[in-house]
Design a protein around this motif. Structure first.
Motif, PDB file in Angstrom:
ATOM      1  N   ALA A 227       0.838  -1.209   0.155  1.00  0.00           N
ATOM      2  CA  ALA A 227      -0.078   0.016  -0.062  1.00  0.00           C
ATOM      3  C   ALA A 227       0.972   1.340   0.164  1.00  0.00           C
ATOM      4  O   ALA A 227       1.678   1.263   0.920  1.00  0.00           O
ATOM      5  CB  ALA A 227      -1.027  -0.129   1.266  1.00  0.00           C
ATOM      6  N   TRP A 228       0.758   1.990  -0.905  1.00  0.00           N
ATOM      7  CA  TRP A 228       1.398   3.308  -0.959  1.00  0.00           C
ATOM      8  C   TRP A 228       0.723   4.492  -0.847  1.00  0.00           C
ATOM      9  O   TRP A 228      -0.510   4.455  -1.103  1.00  0.00           O
ATOM     10  CB  TRP A 228       2.324   3.306  -2.580  1.00  0.00           C
ATOM     11  CG  TRP A 228       3.293   2.607  -2.573  1.00  0.00           C
ATOM     12  CD1 TRP A 228       3.628   1.517  -1.824  1.00  0.00           C
ATOM     13  CD2 TRP A 228       4.191   2.482  -3.900  1.00  0.00           C
ATOM     14  NE1 TRP A 228       4.714   0.577  -2.605  1.00  0.00           N
ATOM     15  CE2 TRP A 228       5.016   1.356  -3.818  1.00  0.00           C
ATOM     16  CE3 TRP A 228       4.315   3.265  -4.992  1.00  0.00           C
ATOM     17  CZ2 TRP A 228       5.902   1.070  -4.721  1.00  0.00           C
ATOM     18  CZ3 TRP A 228       5.239   3.047  -5.956  1.00  0.00           C
ATOM     19  CH2 TRP A 228       5.988   1.856  -5.820  1.00  0.00           C
ATOM     20  N   ASP A 229       1.242   5.464  -0.246  1.00  0.00           N
ATOM     21  CA  ASP A 229       0.637   6.628   0.189  1.00  0.00           C
ATOM     22  C   ASP A 229       1.362   7.959  -0.325  1.00  0.00           C
ATOM     23  O   ASP A 229       2.472   7.917  -0.740  1.00  0.00           O
ATOM     24  CB  ASP A 229       0.313   6.741   1.797  1.00  0.00           C
ATOM     25  CG  ASP A 229      -1.016   7.602   1.884  1.00  0.00           C
ATOM     26  OD1 ASP A 229      -1.515   8.248   1.052  1.00  0.00           O
ATOM     27  OD2 ASP A 229      -1.574   7.630   3.102  1.00  0.00           O
ATOM     28  N   ASN A 230       0.712   9.170  -0.122  1.00  0.00           N
ATOM     29  CA  ASN A 230       1.267  10.638  -0.568  1.00  0.00           C
ATOM     30  C   ASN A 230       1.792  10.380  -2.018  1.00  0.00           C
ATOM     31  O   ASN A 230       2.753  11.113  -2.246  1.00  0.00           O
ATOM     32  CB  ASN A 230       2.558  10.741   0.196  1.00  0.00           C
ATOM     33  CG  ASN A 230       2.157  10.888   1.771  1.00  0.00           C
ATOM     34  OD1 ASN A 230       1.140  11.466   2.118  1.00  0.00           O
ATOM     35  ND2 ASN A 230       2.873  10.199   2.410  1.00  0.00           N
ATOM     36  N   LEU A 231       0.790   9.894  -2.631  1.00  0.00           N
ATOM     37  CA  LEU A 231       1.117   9.748  -4.282  1.00  0.00           C
ATOM     38  C   LEU A 231       0.534  11.035  -5.013  1.00  0.00           C
ATOM     39  O   LEU A 231      -0.563  11.440  -4.517  1.00  0.00           O
ATOM     40  CB  LEU A 231       0.569   8.628  -4.942  1.00  0.00           C
ATOM     41  CG  LEU A 231       1.113   7.395  -4.593  1.00  0.00           C
ATOM     42  CD1 LEU A 231       0.227   5.995  -4.847  1.00  0.00           C
ATOM     43  CD2 LEU A 231       2.719   7.225  -4.736  1.00  0.00           C
TER      44      LEU A 231
END
Ligand code: ADA
Length: 578
Positions: A227-231
């Motif tokens: 899960a990636w954030d701040n994209l």
């Protein structure tokens, strides 16, 4: 350079961009197995990449040609021989051994050969540019029948374990968050299982590392989900790209992705949830001096001209275009329509059911998606152009190709371009319909508004009333420099007036989500074949370009630019254009 960035920092990649030995084989006599003795003693030299038809005395040749060069290795190595694009049929031989066959024209194919000895090796490629009733494209096609190795041939020296591929997919879970899946395939040519370190980086930041046990002589797949954030999302204003690099101790591979969503809703195309009105042109990747072996520098200029006229999209008519071109589109936030070369205006319906034709179509579609999956600029996968979509054969072929595309990529829209908007039975199968219509140009067409009324009514019958509609082709020929006081056919004035009227009509129709003018630049037409077609093409060019073949603007360019840059809001519901 194949890409606009460096794909390998560790892998030894060598481009065989040079003069190759070259000979036509008009009677298809072939070469015997004793290669060195039998490659004809009087051969020509031919640049690679290039189309032979652009060289003196070779303009008209369609058929078999042989290419030969050498590869010199300082030490025994595993080789990947990567052919970025060869038109038509290709057979590849290394030191007389047939490595394999490929049919296509615009997508890469490769052969991996292990433990090739130190020293000099002979690489021979047989190409055959002959177009027939069931090749793709077929022999009747409105572009020049070029032949040759049109994109570079690359030899990569691979370690015992190499990174065969890296496939990234994602699903946005919020405005700036995404579930990212990455599959890395490792290829081993080692005799025993090995432990290999694998690391993954995003913009230089490590996000995964592990030690992988790689099976002997075969592939090992590693799947990672995070899960990636701040994209930042990719769009026209901020075409943010992320560089993803996979690396072992001896090999690596980098690619780029951009995060965005695409949907269709109530006849509108939504990019990141916002309505997108498309203003575009059709672009052939062709030039009178280079044919399809289009130089990178000119791609930049094509795109400068296209952006300057207010386009936010390009249709890649009618085949997979260079990866470098797609990289430029990614970097500039330009939306792209990508297609395979099924150019169907004259294909009899029964050919659409020919198993060889279908197999070729499936392979081309498959190869295009494999190559281009990561480009955020691509919103549309188009499966065919102007086939007889009044027929059952076209319907069945459409189903087959749609199924294939959806099995490989659910994140984009599956589309086609119809030339039978008033009789089409494939309405409703696709995510978006494209209409090609030459009102005001070809004889026998009803006016645009009458065609659109019938088309919109038929969409209702087919349950396609909510599907977005694009005008994917319309236009007329204008010979560069021919202007006057009256809008005569083939004059710059007639072409400009036709496009201006058509664009105004389409932009006033709230059922239409965008336009692609036919076409960006004049392109060579095919007149010389055994059965000459398109005899109305003055100068042997399709003159419907709004710039000529040397990219000089016609009146139509200025007229379209004026409409695309000044009319900010083509329908009352707004657009994402400034
Ligand atoms: C078709 C076709 C184009 C071009 C155009 C024309 O719509 O898709 O490739 O041939 O007609 O100029 O007639």
């Amino acid at each position: 350079m194949i890409r606009a960035f460096q794909q390998h920092l560790l892998r030894d990649c060598r481009f065989l961009n040079e003069l190759w030995d070259f000979v036509f084989d008009k009677d298809n006599v072939g070469l015997t197995q004793e290669w060195n003795k039998n490659f004809p003693s009087s051969f020509d030299r031919m640049p690679v990449p290039a189309c032979w038809n652009n060289e003196l005395g070779k303009y008209n040749y369609e058929g078999v040609a042989w290419y030969r060069t050498n590869i010199t290795l300082e030490k025994s190595s595993h080789l990947r021989i990567l052919l970025h694009a060869v038109l038509g049929h290709a057979d590849v031989y290394l030191d007389g051994v047939h490595l394999g066959y490929h049919f296509g024209g615009y997508t890469p194919f490769d052969f991996v050969v292990s433990n090739v000895a130190e020293g000099r090796h002979e690489l021979i490629i047989r190409t055959d540019s002959t177009l027939e009733h069931n090749t793709i494209p077929t022999h009747v096609v409105d572009w020049f029948h070029y032949g040759g190795i049109i994109r570079p041939v690359e030899v990569q020296l691979l370690p015992d374990v190499s990174i065969e591929s890296m496939k990234m997919t994602y699903e946005m879970t919020g405005e700036t968050s995404s579930n990212v899946k990455i599959k890395v395939k490792l290829l081993s040519m080692a005799k025993a299982a090995l432990e290999v370190p694998l690391a993954l980086y995003c913009d230089g930041q490590l996000f995964y590392e592990d030690k992988i046990i790689v099976q002997a002589s075969g592939q090992t797949e590693v799947s990672i989900e995070q899960a990636w954030d701040n994209l930042e999302r990719w769009d026209a204003e901020n075409p943010k790209l992320y560089y993803i690099r996979a690396a072992t101790d001896l090999d690596d591979r980098t690619d780029r992705i951009g995060f965005r969503t695409i949907e269709v809703k109530n006849k509108r195309i939504l990019l990141n949830g916002k309505e997108l009105y498309l203003q575009g042109v059709n672009r052939h990747e062709e030039h009178p001096e280079w044919g399809f072996a289009f130089p990178n520098k000119l791609m930049t200029k094509d795109l400068d001209i296209i952006q300057q006229m207010g386009c936010n999209t390009v249709r890649g008519s009618h085949y997979p275009q260079s990866e470098y071109w797609l990289d430029l589109l990614d970097e500039r936030g330009i939306v792209y329509w990508s297609e395979i070369p099924i150019w169907g205006a004259s294909i009899p319906a029964k050919v659409l059911a020919d198993p060889i034709f279908i197999q070729r179509a499936v392979t081309m579609m498959d190869e295009m998606i494999e190559r281009d999956l990561h480009h955020p600029s691509i919103l549309f996968w188009s499966v065919h152009n102007e086939i007889d979509t009044r027929s059952k054969e076209a319907y069945d072929l459409s189903l087959e190709l749609i199924k294939l595309v959806r099995s490989k990529d659910q994140s984009r829209l599956v589309v086609y371009a119809t030339m039978h908007p008033m009789y089409d039975i494939c309405l409703g199968l696709f995510d978006v319909s494209g209409i090609n219509y030459y009102g005001g140009w070809y004889f026998g067409h009803v006016e645009f508004d009458e065609m659109l009324n019938v088309f919109h009514e038929r969409c209702k019958e087919y349950g396609a009333e909510n599907i977005p509609v694009l005008l994917t082709e319309f236009g007329g020929a204008g010979i560069y420099g021919d202007s006057g006081w009256e809008p005569r056919l083939f004059s710059e004035d007639y072409q400009a007036e036709l496009l201006s009227n058509a664009l105004k009509l389409f932009r006033a129709d709230s059922n239409i989500s965008g336009t692609y003018v036919w076409q960006f630049a004049d392109t060579r037409a095919e007149l010389h074949g055994p059965q000459p077609h398109f005899r109305d093409r003055a100068r042997s060019f399709n003159n419907k370009g709004i710039v000529n073949e040397y990219r000089k603007p016609k009146l139509a360019y200025r007229v379209v630019k004026d409409i695309y840059t000044n009319n900010t809001d083509p329908y009352s519901m707004g657009s994402t254009l400034n």
